[in-house]
Design a protein around this motif. Sequence first.
Motif, PDB file in Angstrom:
ATOM      1  N   LEU A   1       0.667  -1.136   0.023  1.00 17.85           N
ATOM      2  CA  LEU A   1      -0.108   0.084   0.082  1.00 17.85           C
ATOM      3  C   LEU A   1       0.850   1.140  -0.048  1.00 17.85           C
ATOM      4  CD1 LEU A   1      -2.807   0.905  -0.082  1.00 17.85           C
ATOM      5  CD2 LEU A   1      -2.839   0.946   2.395  1.00 17.85           C
ATOM      6  N   GLU A   2       2.130   1.244   0.550  1.00 13.34           N
ATOM      7  CA  GLU A   2       2.868   2.182   0.558  1.00 13.34           C
ATOM      8  C   GLU A   2       3.261   2.763  -0.825  1.00 13.34           C
ATOM      9  OE1 GLU A   2       6.498   4.372   3.017  1.00 13.34           O
ATOM     10  OE2 GLU A   2       6.032   2.062   3.399  1.00 13.34           O
ATOM     11  N   ASP A   3       3.800   1.878  -1.562  1.00 16.27           N
ATOM     12  CA  ASP A   3       4.092   2.018  -2.951  1.00 16.27           C
ATOM     13  C   ASP A   3       3.034   2.779  -3.916  1.00 16.27           C
ATOM     14  OD1 ASP A   3       6.731   0.917  -2.506  1.00 16.27           O
ATOM     15  OD2 ASP A   3       6.125  -0.868  -3.476  1.00 16.27           O
ATOM     16  N   PHE A   4       1.732   2.503  -3.410  1.00 16.00           N
ATOM     17  CA  PHE A   4       0.681   2.803  -4.109  1.00 16.00           C
ATOM     18  C   PHE A   4       0.512   4.262  -3.604  1.00 16.00           C
ATOM     19  CE2 PHE A   4      -3.935   3.867  -3.632  1.00 16.00           C
ATOM     20  CZ  PHE A   4      -4.350   3.857  -4.915  1.00 16.00           C
ATOM     21  N   ALA A   5       0.617   4.646  -2.450  1.00 13.96           N
ATOM     22  CA  ALA A   5       0.441   5.816  -1.796  1.00 13.96           C
ATOM     23  C   ALA A   5       1.380   6.744  -2.360  1.00 13.96           C
ATOM     24  CB  ALA A   5       0.495   5.815  -0.145  1.00 13.96           C
ATOM     25  N   HIS A   6       2.516   6.553  -2.603  1.00 13.44           N
ATOM     26  CA  HIS A   6       3.557   7.113  -2.911  1.00 13.44           C
ATOM     27  C   HIS A   6       3.333   7.519  -4.501  1.00 13.44           C
ATOM     28  CE1 HIS A   6       6.615   7.887   0.190  1.00 13.44           C
ATOM     29  NE2 HIS A   6       6.368   6.557   0.427  1.00 13.44           N
ATOM     30  N   ASP A   7       3.097   6.408  -5.170  1.00 10.52           N
ATOM     31  CA  ASP A   7       2.570   6.759  -6.684  1.00 10.52           C
ATOM     32  C   ASP A   7       1.460   7.891  -6.842  1.00 10.52           C
ATOM     33  OD1 ASP A   7       3.363   6.009  -9.672  1.00 10.52           O
ATOM     34  OD2 ASP A   7       0.957   5.461  -9.328  1.00 10.52           O
TER      35      ASP A   7
ATOM     36  N   ARG B   1      12.744   9.558   0.284  1.00 10.02           N
ATOM     37  CA  ARG B   1      11.278   9.090   0.245  1.00 10.02           C
ATOM     38  C   ARG B   1      10.574   9.711   1.774  1.00 10.02           C
ATOM     39  NH1 ARG B   1       9.073   3.347  -1.946  1.00 10.02           N
ATOM     40  NH2 ARG B   1       6.811   3.748  -1.458  1.00 10.02           N
ATOM     41  N   PRO B   2       9.714  10.552   1.800  1.00  4.36           N
ATOM     42  CA  PRO B   2       8.943  10.832   2.821  1.00  4.36           C
ATOM     43  C   PRO B   2       8.308   9.699   3.804  1.00  4.36           C
ATOM     44  CG  PRO B   2       7.757  11.588   1.181  1.00  4.36           C
ATOM     45  CD  PRO B   2       8.890  11.145   0.498  1.00  4.36           C
ATOM     46  N   ALA B   3       8.209   9.817   4.879  1.00  6.22           N
ATOM     47  CA  ALA B   3       7.337   8.822   5.628  1.00  6.22           C
ATOM     48  C   ALA B   3       5.797   9.121   5.377  1.00  6.22           C
ATOM     49  CB  ALA B   3       7.757   8.959   7.195  1.00  6.22           C
ATOM     50  N   LEU B   4       5.038   8.383   5.062  1.00  4.90           N
ATOM     51  CA  LEU B   4       3.493   8.646   5.004  1.00  4.90           C
ATOM     52  C   LEU B   4       2.820   8.238   6.262  1.00  4.90           C
ATOM     53  CD1 LEU B   4       3.191   7.577   1.397  1.00  4.90           C
ATOM     54  CD2 LEU B   4       3.565   9.895   2.188  1.00  4.90           C
TER      55      LEU B   4
ATOM     56  N   TRP C   1      -3.920   6.164   5.073  1.00  3.84           N
ATOM     57  CA  TRP C   1      -4.100   5.622   3.679  1.00  3.84           C
ATOM     58  C   TRP C   1      -4.888   4.491   4.145  1.00  3.84           C
ATOM     59  CZ3 TRP C   1      -3.223   7.092  -1.202  1.00  3.84           C
ATOM     60  CH2 TRP C   1      -2.647   8.258  -1.503  1.00  3.84           C
ATOM     61  N   GLU C   2      -4.711   3.649   4.967  1.00  5.72           N
ATOM     62  CA  GLU C   2      -5.402   2.299   5.164  1.00  5.72           C
ATOM     63  C   GLU C   2      -6.873   2.587   5.343  1.00  5.72           C
ATOM     64  OE1 GLU C   2      -3.352   0.375   8.296  1.00  5.72           O
ATOM     65  OE2 GLU C   2      -1.750  -0.136   6.908  1.00  5.72           O
ATOM     66  N   CYS C   3      -7.234   3.727   5.978  1.00  9.68           N
ATOM     67  CA  CYS C   3      -8.783   4.171   6.133  1.00  9.68           C
ATOM     68  C   CYS C   3      -9.569   4.116   4.535  1.00  9.68           C
ATOM     69  CB  CYS C   3      -9.009   5.475   6.827  1.00  9.68           C
ATOM     70  SG  CYS C   3      -8.391   5.481   8.411  1.00  9.68           S
ATOM     71  N   ASP C   4      -8.641   4.590   3.851  1.00  9.66           N
ATOM     72  CA  ASP C   4      -9.380   4.734   2.508  1.00  9.66           C
ATOM     73  C   ASP C   4      -9.209   3.663   1.472  1.00  9.66           C
ATOM     74  OD1 ASP C   4     -10.473   7.299   3.165  1.00  9.66           O
ATOM     75  OD2 ASP C   4      -8.565   8.270   2.667  1.00  9.66           O
TER      76      ASP C   4
ATOM     77  N   ASN D   1      -1.654  -8.986  -4.158  1.00 11.67           N
ATOM     78  CA  ASN D   1      -1.496  -7.459  -4.280  1.00 11.67           C
ATOM     79  C   ASN D   1      -2.028  -6.503  -5.089  1.00 11.67           C
ATOM     80  OD1 ASN D   1       1.184  -7.986  -3.025  1.00 11.67           O
ATOM     81  ND2 ASN D   1       2.169  -8.764  -4.810  1.00 11.67           N
ATOM     82  N   TYR D   2      -3.460  -6.674  -4.852  1.00 16.28           N
ATOM     83  CA  TYR D   2      -4.561  -5.745  -5.026  1.00 16.28           C
ATOM     84  C   TYR D   2      -4.721  -4.788  -4.415  1.00 16.28           C
ATOM     85  CZ  TYR D   2      -5.201  -9.806  -8.371  1.00 16.28           C
ATOM     86  OH  TYR D   2      -4.799 -10.818  -9.253  1.00 16.28           O
ATOM     87  N   VAL D   3      -4.892  -3.432  -4.754  1.00 14.10           N
ATOM     88  CA  VAL D   3      -5.227  -2.194  -3.907  1.00 14.10           C
ATOM     89  C   VAL D   3      -6.829  -1.969  -4.428  1.00 14.10           C
ATOM     90  CG1 VAL D   3      -4.826   0.064  -3.277  1.00 14.10           C
ATOM     91  CG2 VAL D   3      -2.952  -1.533  -3.538  1.00 14.10           C
TER      92      VAL D   3
END
Length: 102
Positions: free
Chosen positions: A52-58, A78-81, A86-89, A96-98
């Motif tokens: 999910l973190e890779d998705f968020a950065h993208d 790469r900043p901390a998110l 993000w997990e709320c949304d 590996n599906y988002v």
Amino acid sequence: MSRTAEYLTELAEDAGLFAELEALTAYAAHVGNAEYAVDTFEDAYCGEWDDLEDFAHDQLMETDAEYRAAMESCRGWRPALDMIAWECDYTHTAGNYVFRSL
């Protein structure tokens, strides 16, 4: 193939969701309802990501000009998110599906 899998496959075919059957199966397992999964899949599906973190950065690179400028000016940084936010949304499932929460 189980009866549930057959039913989901039939619903997917009726909706024209052939290519994403594995993702749809993961989404149906996540939401717990085959009909709802088929009805909302296209709005919820965000693709395949290692995490999910890779998705968020993208997503931030695509939608946030300030984030993109900072990332482009500071190569390798790469900043901390706030992944809890993000997990709320969004949900990252097996395979590996988002999926976006609807």
